[in-house]
Motif scaffolding. Sequence first.
Motif, short mmCIF file in Angstrom:
data_model
loop_
_atom_site.label_atom_id
_atom_site.label_comp_id
_atom_site.label_asym_id
_atom_site.label_seq_id
_atom_site.Cartn_x
_atom_site.Cartn_y
_atom_site.Cartn_z
N ALA A 32 0.88 -1.18 0.00
CA ALA A 32 0.00 0.00 0.00
C ALA A 32 0.91 1.22 0.00
CB ALA A 32 -0.91 -0.02 1.23
N THR A 67 -2.84 7.23 -8.41
CA THR A 67 -3.81 6.59 -7.51
C THR A 67 -4.72 5.65 -8.31
OG1 THR A 67 -3.78 8.53 -6.09
CG2 THR A 67 -5.66 7.05 -5.84
N GLY A 68 -4.92 4.44 -7.77
CA GLY A 68 -5.73 3.45 -8.47
C GLY A 68 -4.94 2.55 -9.39
N GLY A 88 -3.44 3.38 -3.17
CA GLY A 88 -4.85 3.48 -2.83
C GLY A 88 -5.27 4.93 -2.65
N GLU A 98 -13.53 7.22 -4.50
CA GLU A 98 -12.63 6.36 -3.72
C GLU A 98 -12.88 4.87 -3.98
OE1 GLU A 98 -14.26 9.04 -2.54
OE2 GLU A 98 -13.29 9.88 -0.76
N LEU A 102 -10.04 2.36 -5.37
CA LEU A 102 -9.58 1.22 -4.58
C LEU A 102 -9.72 -0.08 -5.38
CD1 LEU A 102 -8.41 0.31 -1.86
CD2 LEU A 102 -10.76 -0.10 -1.10
N CYS A 105 -6.91 -0.58 -7.77
CA CYS A 105 -5.66 -1.12 -7.19
C CYS A 105 -5.66 -2.64 -7.26
CB CYS A 105 -5.53 -0.72 -5.72
SG CYS A 105 -5.18 1.02 -5.46
N TYR A 106 -6.76 -3.25 -6.83
CA TYR A 106 -6.83 -4.71 -6.82
C TYR A 106 -6.80 -5.28 -8.25
CZ TYR A 106 -7.49 -4.58 -1.80
OH TYR A 106 -7.28 -4.39 -0.46
N ILE A 126 -5.48 -2.37 1.66
CA ILE A 126 -5.03 -1.11 1.06
C ILE A 126 -5.94 0.05 1.48
CG2 ILE A 126 -4.64 0.11 -1.14
CD1 ILE A 126 -4.24 -2.68 -2.44
N SER A 127 -5.33 1.16 1.82
CA SER A 127 -6.01 2.43 2.16
C SER A 127 -6.67 2.47 3.55
CB SER A 127 -7.08 2.83 1.12
OG SER A 127 -6.49 3.41 -0.02
N TYR A 131 -4.51 6.15 5.27
CA TYR A 131 -5.41 6.77 4.29
C TYR A 131 -6.89 6.76 4.71
CZ TYR A 131 -1.77 7.53 0.74
OH TYR A 131 -0.68 7.98 0.03
N ALA A 138 -13.90 -1.19 2.50
CA ALA A 138 -12.70 -1.54 1.72
C ALA A 138 -12.61 -3.05 1.52
CB ALA A 138 -11.45 -1.04 2.44
#
Length: 178
Positions: A32, A67-68, A88, A98, A102, A105-106, A126-127, A131, A138
């Motif tokens: 992260a 981000t992302g 994240g 958001e 998020l 990211c995955y 993450i996050s 964050y 999440a």
Amino acid sequence: MILQHSPAVVVTQLEAIQGDITCLAVDAIVNAANQSLMGGGGVDGAIHRAAGLELLAACSKLKGCATGDAKATPAFRLPAKWVFHAVGPVWRGGAGGEDELLAGCYRRCLELAREHHAKAIAFPAISTGIYGFPSERAARIAVATVREHAPGAEVELVKFVCFDGQTYSIYQRLLQAG
Ligand code: ADP
């Protein structure tokens, strides 16, 4: 006679564990990270300390990350092979995209897993630390995104690594719910 080769169907095993992601000997662990990719607190700091300074040198060549999104490096002194550095979103109340960031990211980490032939991958939450992303929300995004995209990325095992007991019980409940 025509032989038909149907594509192999990958079944991904999802599991929650409580512990320190830097100890896992999987193909890839996810960090992260922040946009600079130059290290930080929380799991990012733990990964950089355990991997050694070569990780920082490798990250400095990547010129940051949006981000992302996520970028890969070797894992150097860690027992894993790769580190996927995902950035994240900072939680700002939920109206700033958001959730999608998020999920991104995955998804991006699973794409990197496919590119690097990583069959076993471990994610932190993450996050949800510095964050400030709410843990349950999440975790739902993490589990749903992995369920949707891991088989297509030919990932066989996903470990959700929870640092604290509360996060662990959330993931256990979501995974048991199938
Ligand atoms: P972010 O800035 O994305 O919120 P943090 O590192 O602050 O990142 O927190 C993300 C999650 O990682 C939190 O749930 C935190 O408890 C957890 N965490 C911190 N250290 C570790 C570690 N060594 N292994 C696994 N998870 C960790």
